[in-house]
Design an enzyme around this catalytic site. Sequence first.
Site, short mmCIF file in Angstrom:
data_model
loop_
_atom_site.label_atom_id
_atom_site.label_comp_id
_atom_site.label_asym_id
_atom_site.label_seq_id
_atom_site.Cartn_x
_atom_site.Cartn_y
_atom_site.Cartn_z
N LYS B 108 -0.45 -12.22 1.17
CA LYS B 108 -0.25 -12.39 -0.27
C LYS B 108 1.18 -12.88 -0.47
CE LYS B 108 0.74 -9.83 -4.41
NZ LYS B 108 0.63 -8.60 -5.22
N GLY B 169 3.22 -4.36 -12.89
CA GLY B 169 3.53 -2.98 -13.25
C GLY B 169 3.63 -2.71 -14.74
N ALA B 195 -1.86 -8.45 -11.05
CA ALA B 195 -0.80 -7.85 -11.87
C ALA B 195 -1.13 -7.86 -13.35
CB ALA B 195 0.53 -8.55 -11.67
N ASN B 217 -2.30 -2.25 -8.56
CA ASN B 217 -1.65 -1.13 -7.89
C ASN B 217 -1.21 -0.06 -8.90
OD1 ASN B 217 0.75 -0.91 -5.13
ND2 ASN B 217 0.00 0.70 -6.42
N THR B 218 -0.26 -0.44 -9.77
CA THR B 218 0.35 0.54 -10.67
C THR B 218 -0.67 1.20 -11.60
OG1 THR B 218 2.34 -0.79 -10.60
CG2 THR B 218 2.25 0.89 -12.29
#
Lengths: 65, 266
Positions: B108, B169, B195, B217-218
Amino acid sequence: MQITLNGESLVIDNQVNIIQLLSRLEISGRLAVEVNQRIIPRSLFSTYEIESGDNVEIVEAIGGG
Amino acid sequence: MSVTKNNPEDPVIIAGQAYTSRLLLGTGKYKDMDETLHAIEASGSQIITVAIRRTNIGQNTDEPNLLDVIRPDKYTILPNTAGCYDADSAIRTCLLARELLDGHKLVKLEVLGDEKTLFPDVPATIIAAEELIKEDFDVMVYTNDDPIMAKRFEEMGCVAVMPLAAPIGSGLGIRNPYNIRTIVENASVPIIVDAGVGTASDAAIAMELGCDGVLMNTAVAEAKNPVLMASAMKKGIESGRQAFLAGRMPRRAYASASSPIDGTFF
């Protein structure tokens, strides 16, 4: 001799190859090694001798997104 | 990406490999390794991102090595170039990752522009992508939600294009659905929103727009209950995908009765 290891200077008494360096640092597991910004394949760890002034980076995978 | 209606498993193909899960999950920001693993299991993800960092020297923690827990024989490990603000460090990171993962080619690529927004530095990303493709990497590229740039990355040979939905995030959701849809319409490689999603409905919206997957992720790691959110995200992705394949009804300005008008007795 003095080397730079992960950004910090380190003094080693005698000649070491990468296997010996890792064992002296008590590091094991899955990692990759760069010397002077050149990747050293794992197959060469036992023969690649670290020299004075070398800039060594040891990296691993950690959590990230 | 063309719709594979005749395959019940409906996999997404990335660099020749079929994945039945369309959720790609990051491993940052979790409380500990245990929570990371449980979140991954609940998400059903098959592609797991990791970062490459210096090994702590002389600070032996009790935490096991990440790759001993998230095993490369079970998951496709996707090393990222997070934290790289120039092409050279991103390329160097990928070369180290390939060595770390025994020649694994999938990466990535992200080359960041500034710390405040973590928006991509697109010119630097182009330079890094060209070099990595030349070095035989399979590049999944993080980029802006810019349809022209997305097409350029595809033409260059990136195996997947990953536009942001909102800053990394931020959890702000899909801020420009029209651009994401245009990117999807133009694409012949997988388009993966990377994201910006904050909750399961954001992931569903991305999939309803026709995206091939979502990388997050976040949104999972910072949920009050990350494992439960991982499961919610799995369902959001699946229902968004099914809704996209099903094809939504047209929007109307006014009502359209669901019950027949004929046969009323009043």
